[in-house]
Design a protein around this motif. Structure first.
Motif: not given
Length: 158
Positions: A75-78, A39-41, A53-56
């Protein structure tokens, strides 16, 4: 449609599989944050396509796959992706090694948020072993960056 339209989704699905893949107990302690790295990349490379939104949604999938309380990973990824999305133009200009340090900081923020939320729900004690994935994620970042960038360029993903 061409396969390049699905490449981001496929890499996120692969990272989810790697996140839940069984490992020996000794190696599981050092499991990198595959989902966070991918997700970071994509957040830094394509912030208009991969965002909070994708992270959520990916976090919800992780909650379901790992059997944790619904919303903890979301929550943490978002939060981690929000920090990246807000600063992606600056982070793109850093070298890969400097980005690895940023990924380490984000991974530590991610793990501390996970601990904090799980501590509120289940009263688990803190152990420094929770932070070993931060080190493995930092070490893995340059190779994942180069692999995903090569895939993005070969498939002309924009």
């Amino acid at each position: 449609m061409k396969t390049r339209h699905y490449a981001v989704i496929v890499t996120i699905l692969i990272s989810l599989v790697l996140q839940i893949m069984p490992l020996p107990i000794q190696a599981d302690l050092y499991r990198p944050d595959w989902v966070l790295i991918v997700l970071a990349y994509w957040t830094m490379a394509l912030p208009h396509r991969v965002n909070v939104g994708v992270a959520f949604l990916t976090g919800l999938a992780m909650d379901i796959l790992l059997g944790t309380a619904l919303g903890i990973h979301s929550f943490a990824l978002s939060a981690a992706v929000y920090v990246l999305a807000a600063n992606y133009q600056r982070l793109r200009n850093y070298s890969v090694w400097q980005q690895a340090i940023i990924i380490g900081l984000l991974s530590s923020m991610y793990h501390l948020m996970l601990f904090w939320l799980q501590h509120l729900l289940t009263d688990i004690p803190f152990q420094f072993a929770y932070l070993w994935p931060v080190v493995s994620s930092m070490v893995l970042w340059p190779w994942m960056f180069w692999l995903l960038r090569k895939a993005r360029r070969q498939l002309s993903i924009t």
